[in-house]
Design a protein around this motif. Sequence first.
Motif, PDB file in Angstrom:
ATOM      1  N   LYS A  57      40.063  41.322  29.412  1.00  0.00           N
ATOM      2  CA  LYS A  57      38.789  40.669  29.700  1.00  0.00           C
ATOM      3  C   LYS A  57      37.669  41.363  28.923  1.00  0.00           C
ATOM      4  CE  LYS A  57      40.006  37.415  32.334  1.00  0.00           C
ATOM      5  NZ  LYS A  57      39.798  36.047  31.917  1.00  0.00           N
ATOM      6  N   TRP A  80      34.989  42.997  35.560  1.00  0.00           N
ATOM      7  CA  TRP A  80      35.622  42.191  36.603  1.00  0.00           C
ATOM      8  C   TRP A  80      35.546  42.912  37.927  1.00  0.00           C
ATOM      9  CZ3 TRP A  80      40.598  38.970  36.732  1.00  0.00           C
ATOM     10  CH2 TRP A  80      40.403  37.782  36.026  1.00  0.00           C
ATOM     11  N   ASP A  81      35.369  42.172  38.989  1.00  0.00           N
ATOM     12  CA  ASP A  81      35.347  42.706  40.344  1.00  0.00           C
ATOM     13  C   ASP A  81      36.777  43.044  40.775  1.00  0.00           C
ATOM     14  OD1 ASP A  81      35.407  41.891  43.519  1.00  0.00           O
ATOM     15  OD2 ASP A  81      33.550  42.875  42.897  1.00  0.00           O
ATOM     16  N   ARG A 109      38.160  42.373  43.522  1.00  0.00           N
ATOM     17  CA  ARG A 109      38.746  41.204  44.191  1.00  0.00           C
ATOM     18  C   ARG A 109      39.447  40.290  43.181  1.00  0.00           C
ATOM     19  NH1 ARG A 109      35.279  36.647  47.283  1.00  0.00           N
ATOM     20  NH2 ARG A 109      37.011  35.331  47.873  1.00  0.00           N
ATOM     21  N   GLU A 110      38.794  40.041  42.040  1.00  0.00           N
ATOM     22  CA  GLU A 110      39.406  39.204  41.005  1.00  0.00           C
ATOM     23  C   GLU A 110      40.639  39.890  40.413  1.00  0.00           C
ATOM     24  OE1 GLU A 110      35.464  37.084  39.125  1.00  0.00           O
ATOM     25  OE2 GLU A 110      35.754  39.225  38.772  1.00  0.00           O
ATOM     26  N   LEU A 111      40.521  41.173  40.186  1.00  0.00           N
ATOM     27  CA  LEU A 111      41.612  41.934  39.604  1.00  0.00           C
ATOM     28  C   LEU A 111      42.831  41.979  40.530  1.00  0.00           C
ATOM     29  CD1 LEU A 111      42.374  43.660  37.147  1.00  0.00           C
ATOM     30  CD2 LEU A 111      41.389  45.618  38.337  1.00  0.00           C
ATOM     31  N   ARG A 146      43.645  39.829  42.782  1.00  0.00           N
ATOM     32  CA  ARG A 146      44.267  38.495  42.843  1.00  0.00           C
ATOM     33  C   ARG A 146      45.253  38.314  41.699  1.00  0.00           C
ATOM     34  NH1 ARG A 146      39.456  34.266  44.521  1.00  0.00           N
ATOM     35  NH2 ARG A 146      39.366  34.892  46.702  1.00  0.00           N
ATOM     36  N   VAL A 147      44.868  38.772  40.512  1.00  0.00           N
ATOM     37  CA  VAL A 147      45.778  38.683  39.362  1.00  0.00           C
ATOM     38  C   VAL A 147      47.010  39.552  39.606  1.00  0.00           C
ATOM     39  CG1 VAL A 147      46.038  39.253  36.909  1.00  0.00           C
ATOM     40  CG2 VAL A 147      43.972  38.099  37.705  1.00  0.00           C
TER      41      VAL A 147
END
Length: 173
Positions: A143, A147-148, A150-152, A154-155
């Motif tokens: 990226k 990135w937050d 939370r987003e990380l 999720r991945v």
Amino acid sequence: MRAIFSFAVSLMLVLGAPGARAQSAESAAADALPLVTGQATVLPVIDRWRQDPLAVFSGADVDLEEFRWIARPVVVFANSEDDPAFQDQLRLLLARPDALRDRDVVLITDTDPAARSDIRLKLRPRGFMLALVGKDGEVKLRKPLPWDVRELTRVIDKIPMRQREMNEEALGN
């Protein structure tokens, strides 16, 4: 190494991280290293990560192969420690350390393009970049912006190996 350690300690003090103590980098380093016959020895990076899963390591000191099948490196690149995106990314990552620890994430930074570290040569960033490397050693995410957590996470949670880990945890294995 001292510069990165000092930077990480300073960042924790500035951000007001829980448990952060004001101490010099030299005394903190001396506390962290075991003594062998009166001389300080440096533990391998993987052992230091096992002792402190929330430590931030320098890309110059890390070989990604050390973490294969053990941890998920998250590497934050920038051309300078003063890069606002780099500072934002570290602040975001350090804000939710438990979520990263639960997913076996190791934090690695590289802010010296001139040093041409092995990790920089392998991942080839241009300016700021966040990279997630899986336990299998493959790059799972790149990226160009912060990135937050939370987003990380999720991945990470969608990666088949992590799915297997969660299933094993649910079964109590």
